[in-house]
Design a protein around this motif. Structure first.
Motif, PDB file in Angstrom:
ATOM      1  N   HIS A 244      -5.988   7.405   4.300  1.00 59.96           N
ATOM      2  CA  HIS A 244      -5.639   6.461   3.235  1.00 59.96           C
ATOM      3  C   HIS A 244      -6.638   6.526   2.086  1.00 59.96           C
ATOM      4  CE1 HIS A 244      -3.947   2.939   1.325  1.00 59.96           C
ATOM      5  NE2 HIS A 244      -5.167   2.420   1.264  1.00 59.96           N
ATOM      6  N   TYR A 249      -0.836   8.131  -0.390  1.00 62.28           N
ATOM      7  CA  TYR A 249       0.530   8.354  -0.835  1.00 62.28           C
ATOM      8  C   TYR A 249       1.320   9.023   0.295  1.00 62.28           C
ATOM      9  CZ  TYR A 249      -1.307  13.083  -1.382  1.00 62.28           C
ATOM     10  OH  TYR A 249      -1.903  14.288  -1.134  1.00 62.28           O
ATOM     11  N   PRO A 269       8.603   1.867 -10.415  1.00 62.29           N
ATOM     12  CA  PRO A 269       7.170   1.700 -10.173  1.00 62.29           C
ATOM     13  C   PRO A 269       6.813   2.244  -8.783  1.00 62.29           C
ATOM     14  CG  PRO A 269       8.315  -0.399  -9.956  1.00 62.29           C
ATOM     15  CD  PRO A 269       9.315   0.573 -10.506  1.00 62.29           C
ATOM     16  N   GLY A 270       5.671   2.886  -8.674  1.00 65.18           N
ATOM     17  CA  GLY A 270       5.240   3.422  -7.387  1.00 65.18           C
ATOM     18  C   GLY A 270       5.429   4.913  -7.249  1.00 65.18           C
ATOM     19  N   ILE A 272       4.520   8.481  -8.125  1.00 65.83           N
ATOM     20  CA  ILE A 272       3.333   9.118  -8.699  1.00 65.83           C
ATOM     21  C   ILE A 272       3.686  10.424  -9.390  1.00 65.83           C
ATOM     22  CG2 ILE A 272       1.062  10.107  -8.136  1.00 65.83           C
ATOM     23  CD1 ILE A 272       1.051   8.204  -5.678  1.00 65.83           C
ATOM     24  N   PHE A 285       4.904   9.282  -3.773  1.00 61.32           N
ATOM     25  CA  PHE A 285       4.984   7.862  -4.112  1.00 61.32           C
ATOM     26  C   PHE A 285       3.947   7.058  -3.334  1.00 61.32           C
ATOM     27  CE2 PHE A 285       7.603   8.497  -0.406  1.00 61.32           C
ATOM     28  CZ  PHE A 285       7.489   7.343   0.347  1.00 61.32           C
ATOM     29  N   ASP A 286       3.698   5.859  -3.842  1.00 60.68           N
ATOM     30  CA  ASP A 286       2.754   4.933  -3.225  1.00 60.68           C
ATOM     31  C   ASP A 286       3.545   3.948  -2.372  1.00 60.68           C
ATOM     32  OD1 ASP A 286       0.873   3.102  -2.493  1.00 60.68           O
ATOM     33  OD2 ASP A 286       0.299   2.512  -4.514  1.00 60.68           O
ATOM     34  N   ALA A 288       2.660   1.382  -0.880  1.00 58.78           N
ATOM     35  CA  ALA A 288       2.261  -0.010  -1.066  1.00 58.78           C
ATOM     36  C   ALA A 288       2.977  -0.648  -2.258  1.00 58.78           C
ATOM     37  CB  ALA A 288       0.741  -0.094  -1.266  1.00 58.78           C
ATOM     38  N   THR A 289       3.506   0.202  -3.150  1.00 60.46           N
ATOM     39  CA  THR A 289       4.158  -0.301  -4.365  1.00 60.46           C
ATOM     40  C   THR A 289       5.668  -0.268  -4.259  1.00 60.46           C
ATOM     41  OG1 THR A 289       2.284   0.498  -5.662  1.00 60.46           O
ATOM     42  CG2 THR A 289       4.294  -0.029  -6.874  1.00 60.46           C
ATOM     43  N   ILE A 290       6.191   0.777  -3.630  1.00 60.48           N
ATOM     44  CA  ILE A 290       7.640   0.917  -3.516  1.00 60.48           C
ATOM     45  C   ILE A 290       8.025   1.137  -2.061  1.00 60.48           C
ATOM     46  CG2 ILE A 290       7.503   3.395  -4.028  1.00 60.48           C
ATOM     47  CD1 ILE A 290      10.273   3.159  -5.299  1.00 60.48           C
ATOM     48  N   ASP A 294      13.996   1.614  -0.508  1.00 58.52           N
ATOM     49  CA  ASP A 294      14.439   1.484  -1.906  1.00 58.52           C
ATOM     50  C   ASP A 294      14.436   2.836  -2.608  1.00 58.52           C
ATOM     51  OD1 ASP A 294      14.689  -1.214  -1.490  1.00 58.52           O
ATOM     52  OD2 ASP A 294      12.747  -1.722  -2.393  1.00 58.52           O
TER      53      ASP A 294
END
Length: 330
Positions: A244, A249, A269-270, A272, A285-286, A288-290, A294
């Protein structure tokens, strides 16, 4: 089970003298070079844990294993293994531990494998029934029967490693040290070795300390790693935490239908980075954000998808970056 506190190990060697009669002058010199193989290393390992002990060549991994085994005495610091000081209670300590060095064998080179195992059973004072029961169990796990009567020098590398593991586990030690146990093995032999290590830990609760350069071993077998470099502990914690720090990611690999449209993915959003090639998308992608669900829903809604795969970051790239930088990112 294993308690290591502030251990250090120094090696002293005469300083090399060059020039006329250099070898003779080196022999009589009083000047020495000091090599710090291990410096102020501390860690503890609980009963039943499987711990990866990682680092580059020369980091001090094998030196630590030798001190834990009682082969070497630390220059300073303390070690207890199952309540014993390894170099003070070498015989009692040897009854508690099994050791496999991938580049060395503990088997007798010219004897059939079965004779080496019988000698080890005698050395560890095993009763005949106990020896036969354990050998039968290890034979079931490692498939030893086809080469039990073959001299060790005629065994393949994979067969010899299975023999060394059998020798190390025959007397049911509480602790198993594995120093590069899969080095040089083919894919099938590695998989058999990993399966054996997993079963021994799960069924017998054996504490295992694993040093290896094959990071697939670490990801498959351990949840915790101790990372050492130039004799110092740089990291001690879960594998997931280290990954991490360096790779927070994940990647979604998408295979698209042939001859289908490849429209742009909606901005979300999320995300990268997106790498597009004909018939394929690689989306970093992150998480924690997306949410993964989804992102997948958005991709499926806008693209003709035939296959999806979520890819975790590889531990290998993380270790490479730590070795090159010489420190662990906080």
């Amino acid at each position: 089970m294993i308690e290591v506190r502030d251990i250090a190990r120094e090696f002293r060697r005469p300083r090399q003298v060059h020039g006329p009669l250099g070898g003779l002058r080196t022999f009589f010199t009083r000047e020495v070079d000091i090599v710090h193989a291990v410096s102020n290393v501390s860690f503890s390992i609980d009963a039943g844990e499987v711990v990866g002990y990682l680092g580059a060549n020369g980091a001090g991994k094998s030196t630590t294993i030798k001190m834990l085994s009682g082969i070497l005495v630390p220059t300073s610091g303390t070690i207890t293994v199952n309540g014993l000081v390894p170099w003070e209670d070498r015989e009692a300590n040897a009854l508690n531990i099994g050791v496999v060095f991938g580049q060395r064998t503990q088997l007798w080179w010219d004897l059939p494998l079965i004779d080496s195992l019988r000698i080890i059973a005698k050395l560890y004072r095993m009763e005949t029934a106990h020896y036969e029961r354990n050998l039968a169990r290890l034979d079931e796990l490692l498939e030893l029967t086809p080469f039990l009567d073959t001299p060790v020098r005629q065994l393949s590398l994979g067969q010899r490693m299975r023999g060394d593991l059998t020798a190390a586990m025959l007397y049911e030690p509480k602790i198993l040290y594995l120093d590069e146990p899969t080095i040089g093995l083919d894919v099938v032999a590695k998989e058999r070795m990993r399966g054996f290590i997993e079963r021994v830990n799960q069924e017998s609760g054996t504490t295992i300390m694993l040093t290896t350069h094959d990071l697939a071993d670490v990801e498959r077998l351990t949840k915790r790693i101790i990372f050492i470099d130039k004799g110092l502990v740089l990291f001690d914690g879960p594998v997931a935490e280290l990954k991490h720090r360096y790779a927070p990611y994940r990647e979604l690999h998408v295979t698209l239908a042939p001859n289908g449209d490849q429209p742009e993915l909606p901005q979300m959003p999320g995300i990268i980075d997106i790498e597009e090639t004909p018939g394929r998308l690689e989306i970093r992608f992150d998480p924690a954000t997306i949410a993964v669900a989804d992102l997948i829903a958005a991709v499926v809604a806008s693209h003709p998808v035939t296959d999806l795969a979520i890819v975790e970051p590889a531990l290998e790239s993380v270790v490479r970056e730590i070795v090159q930088s010489g420190e662990v990112r906080r």
